[in-house]
Motif scaffolding. Sequence first.
Motif, PDB file in Angstrom:
ATOM      1  N   GLN A  56       0.835  -1.205   0.000  1.00 63.02           N
ATOM      2  CA  GLN A  56       0.000   0.000   0.000  1.00 63.02           C
ATOM      3  C   GLN A  56       0.871   1.257   0.000  1.00 63.02           C
ATOM      4  OE1 GLN A  56      -3.314  -0.275  -0.319  1.00 63.02           O
ATOM      5  NE2 GLN A  56      -3.191  -2.499  -0.153  1.00 63.02           N
ATOM      6  N   CYS A  57       1.988   1.216   0.704  1.00 60.67           N
ATOM      7  CA  CYS A  57       2.897   2.371   0.730  1.00 60.67           C
ATOM      8  C   CYS A  57       3.427   2.686  -0.656  1.00 60.67           C
ATOM      9  CB  CYS A  57       4.060   2.110   1.691  1.00 60.67           C
ATOM     10  SG  CYS A  57       3.615   2.091   3.437  1.00 60.67           S
ATOM     11  N   SER A  61       2.470   5.955  -3.034  1.00 60.74           N
ATOM     12  CA  SER A  61       3.572   6.809  -3.467  1.00 60.74           C
ATOM     13  C   SER A  61       3.564   6.991  -4.980  1.00 60.74           C
ATOM     14  CB  SER A  61       4.907   6.205  -3.009  1.00 60.74           C
ATOM     15  OG  SER A  61       5.997   6.958  -3.489  1.00 60.74           O
ATOM     16  N   TRP A  62       3.375   5.896  -5.714  1.00 60.28           N
ATOM     17  CA  TRP A  62       3.316   5.986  -7.178  1.00 60.28           C
ATOM     18  C   TRP A  62       2.092   6.764  -7.633  1.00 60.28           C
ATOM     19  CZ3 TRP A  62       4.164   0.024  -8.115  1.00 60.28           C
ATOM     20  CH2 TRP A  62       5.421  -0.324  -7.637  1.00 60.28           C
ATOM     21  N   LEU A  63       0.963   6.520  -6.975  1.00 56.10           N
ATOM     22  CA  LEU A  63      -0.263   7.214  -7.357  1.00 56.10           C
ATOM     23  C   LEU A  63      -0.149   8.710  -7.112  1.00 56.10           C
ATOM     24  CD1 LEU A  63      -3.116   6.694  -8.436  1.00 56.10           C
ATOM     25  CD2 LEU A  63      -3.893   6.472  -6.082  1.00 56.10           C
ATOM     26  N   LYS A  64       0.490   9.090  -6.018  1.00 55.55           N
ATOM     27  CA  LYS A  64       0.689  10.509  -5.728  1.00 55.55           C
ATOM     28  C   LYS A  64       1.571  11.163  -6.787  1.00 55.55           C
ATOM     29  CE  LYS A  64       3.190  11.626  -2.158  1.00 55.55           C
ATOM     30  NZ  LYS A  64       3.632  11.857  -0.763  1.00 55.55           N
ATOM     31  N   SER A  77      -8.360  11.391  -0.850  1.00 56.56           N
ATOM     32  CA  SER A  77      -9.310  10.275  -0.907  1.00 56.56           C
ATOM     33  C   SER A  77      -8.584   8.971  -1.202  1.00 56.56           C
ATOM     34  CB  SER A  77     -10.373  10.541  -1.982  1.00 56.56           C
ATOM     35  OG  SER A  77      -9.779  10.706  -3.259  1.00 56.56           O
ATOM     36  N   PHE A  78      -7.571   9.029  -2.052  1.00 53.33           N
ATOM     37  CA  PHE A  78      -6.782   7.834  -2.336  1.00 53.33           C
ATOM     38  C   PHE A  78      -5.931   7.433  -1.128  1.00 53.33           C
ATOM     39  CE2 PHE A  78      -7.390   9.287  -6.806  1.00 53.33           C
ATOM     40  CZ  PHE A  78      -8.038   8.156  -7.271  1.00 53.33           C
ATOM     41  N   LEU A  79      -5.487   8.413  -0.357  1.00 52.16           N
ATOM     42  CA  LEU A  79      -4.746   8.111   0.872  1.00 52.16           C
ATOM     43  C   LEU A  79      -5.625   7.337   1.847  1.00 52.16           C
ATOM     44  CD1 LEU A  79      -2.329   8.358   2.764  1.00 52.16           C
ATOM     45  CD2 LEU A  79      -3.180  10.618   3.457  1.00 52.16           C
ATOM     46  N   LEU A  80      -6.888   7.740   1.968  1.00 54.98           N
ATOM     47  CA  LEU A  80      -7.823   7.033   2.844  1.00 54.98           C
ATOM     48  C   LEU A  80      -8.034   5.598   2.371  1.00 54.98           C
ATOM     49  CD1 LEU A  80      -9.810   7.012   5.193  1.00 54.98           C
ATOM     50  CD2 LEU A  80     -11.552   7.913   3.625  1.00 54.98           C
ATOM     51  N   LEU A  81      -8.186   5.420   1.051  1.00 57.02           N
ATOM     52  CA  LEU A  81      -8.361   4.067   0.507  1.00 57.02           C
ATOM     53  C   LEU A  81      -7.160   3.181   0.808  1.00 57.02           C
ATOM     54  CD1 LEU A  81      -9.973   4.771  -2.997  1.00 57.02           C
ATOM     55  CD2 LEU A  81     -11.001   3.469  -1.118  1.00 57.02           C
ATOM     56  N   HIS A  82      -5.965   3.740   0.684  1.00 55.16           N
ATOM     57  CA  HIS A  82      -4.760   2.953   0.952  1.00 55.16           C
ATOM     58  C   HIS A  82      -4.603   2.665   2.444  1.00 55.16           C
ATOM     59  CE1 HIS A  82      -3.722   4.052  -3.203  1.00 55.16           C
ATOM     60  NE2 HIS A  82      -2.825   3.090  -3.148  1.00 55.16           N
ATOM     61  N   CYS A  83      -5.002   3.606   3.295  1.00 55.17           N
ATOM     62  CA  CYS A  83      -4.954   3.357   4.740  1.00 55.17           C
ATOM     63  C   CYS A  83      -5.914   2.235   5.128  1.00 55.17           C
ATOM     64  CB  CYS A  83      -5.300   4.626   5.510  1.00 55.17           C
ATOM     65  SG  CYS A  83      -4.025   5.908   5.444  1.00 55.17           S
ATOM     66  N   LEU A  84      -7.002   2.104   4.386  1.00 54.32           N
ATOM     67  CA  LEU A  84      -7.969   1.032   4.614  1.00 54.32           C
ATOM     68  C   LEU A  84      -7.596  -0.239   3.859  1.00 54.32           C
ATOM     69  CD1 LEU A  84     -11.288   3.104   4.401  1.00 54.32           C
ATOM     70  CD2 LEU A  84     -10.118   2.288   6.465  1.00 54.32           C
ATOM     71  N   GLN A  85      -6.356  -0.294   3.325  1.00 58.11           N
ATOM     72  CA  GLN A  85      -5.810  -1.455   2.608  1.00 58.11           C
ATOM     73  C   GLN A  85      -6.588  -1.756   1.328  1.00 58.11           C
ATOM     74  OE1 GLN A  85      -2.860  -2.679   4.057  1.00 58.11           O
ATOM     75  NE2 GLN A  85      -3.341  -0.861   5.249  1.00 58.11           N
ATOM     76  N   GLY A  86      -7.120  -0.703   0.710  1.00 58.98           N
ATOM     77  CA  GLY A  86      -7.876  -0.900  -0.526  1.00 58.98           C
ATOM     78  C   GLY A  86      -7.174  -0.384  -1.761  1.00 58.98           C
ATOM     79  N   GLY A  87      -5.888  -0.053  -1.632  1.00 64.02           N
ATOM     80  CA  GLY A  87      -5.175   0.521  -2.767  1.00 64.02           C
ATOM     81  C   GLY A  87      -5.047  -0.416  -3.942  1.00 64.02           C
ATOM     82  N   VAL A  88      -4.717  -1.692  -3.674  1.00 65.87           N
ATOM     83  CA  VAL A  88      -4.546  -2.662  -4.765  1.00 65.87           C
ATOM     84  C   VAL A  88      -5.871  -2.917  -5.466  1.00 65.87           C
ATOM     85  CG1 VAL A  88      -3.914  -5.037  -5.315  1.00 65.87           C
ATOM     86  CG2 VAL A  88      -2.552  -3.735  -3.688  1.00 65.87           C
ATOM     87  N   PHE A  89      -6.961  -3.020  -4.695  1.00 65.39           N
ATOM     88  CA  PHE A  89      -8.281  -3.228  -5.307  1.00 65.39           C
ATOM     89  C   PHE A  89      -8.682  -2.022  -6.153  1.00 65.39           C
ATOM     90  CE2 PHE A  89      -8.543  -6.104  -1.611  1.00 65.39           C
ATOM     91  CZ  PHE A  89      -8.886  -7.270  -2.274  1.00 65.39           C
TER      92      PHE A  89
END
Length: 373
Positions: A56-57, A61-64, A77-89
């Motif tokens: 997720q880190c 980082s790449w998405l930012k 909003s994408f930071l929140l998704l990644h904190c909730l472990q939803g970045g890969v999905f």
Amino acid sequence: MKYTKCNFAVSVFGIIIYVADLVADILLSVRYFHDGHYVFGVLTLSFVLCGTVIVQCFSYSWLKDDLKKTRQENEHSFLLLHCLQGGVFTRYWFALRQGYQVVFKPSSRTSDFSEEQTDPHKEAIGIATDLSMLRLFEAYLESCPQLILQLYAFLERGQATLSQYAVIMASCFAISWSTVDYQIALRKSLPDKNHLSGLWPKLTYLFYKLFTLLSWMLSVVLLLFVDVKGALFLLSFLWIIGFIWAFIKQTQFCNSLHMEFLYRTVVGFILVFTFFNIKGQNTKCPMSCYYTVRVLGTLGILTVFWVYPLSIFNSDYFIPISAVIVLSLFLGIIFLTVYYGVFHPNRYVKTQHDETDGKPAQRDCRMRYFLMD
């Protein structure tokens, strides 16, 4: 570069494997806690969380970085998704949506675009390549330790539950699929690199990685039966060597110093299990040294186990496992030799740029700075 229906199918199959691996690990950890095997339960869950958090880190980082290039401002909003472990999905959703649009709903935009616009096929391939990188990280950070742990638990107890078999199979599929898919996607995303095309080169590369990994993992499992602290010390020592090697080679994958430090840490961990060219132009010497040490280490572990009292281990398993280790290592080296001697995309290139970095710095393409074989 053209994004095809095959690429779309690969993305669909990739998310199926990702979800199956994740669900199998969670169900097994619940089973361990239910049966009172709290150490195995904690370790199983810890490997999942550790691998997921690191992935997720990198994803965020790449998405930012990508959002900065396109001047978008919804990174919170994408930071929140990644904190909730939803970045890969989230990335899989983007990959499937973009791939579907390119493959099944082609428009004039996919064939006619100005220099200011992004090629939709290139964009879809870039998204898929990012996913393949993240899956490779997850495979070696989570699936490899998970596979060693479950093999150890199976041999210690002399039997395995259905959930253990599921995790072992899911981990094997995840490692195999992510390794080959990454190599194919990475080369396809770089126009100046020869593609890994054809069935036999892909199968040869798969068997080379799979057999060498299997041999080493079983050797580590045997060493764990002899001395857990000794095995952990050996793995830690190898990780430190890989970490130092990444620093010596001065990898340039991430834009920020702290993410580059994390990247080199992950590279060191990956090098514990398999060889990748992290930056050098010519890998013949480093690879020869790497697998020479691997052969000596494997034979050393087998020798130690032969002279150690077998009361700690079911001797009925030892001879078959020893045979599998030696045979897997031998086949892995054979497939390695065949791949680099016959099927490697650069085998006929006399002079070439840095295998990982390519031509002089082009910071708009992070794929160029990633691991490559």
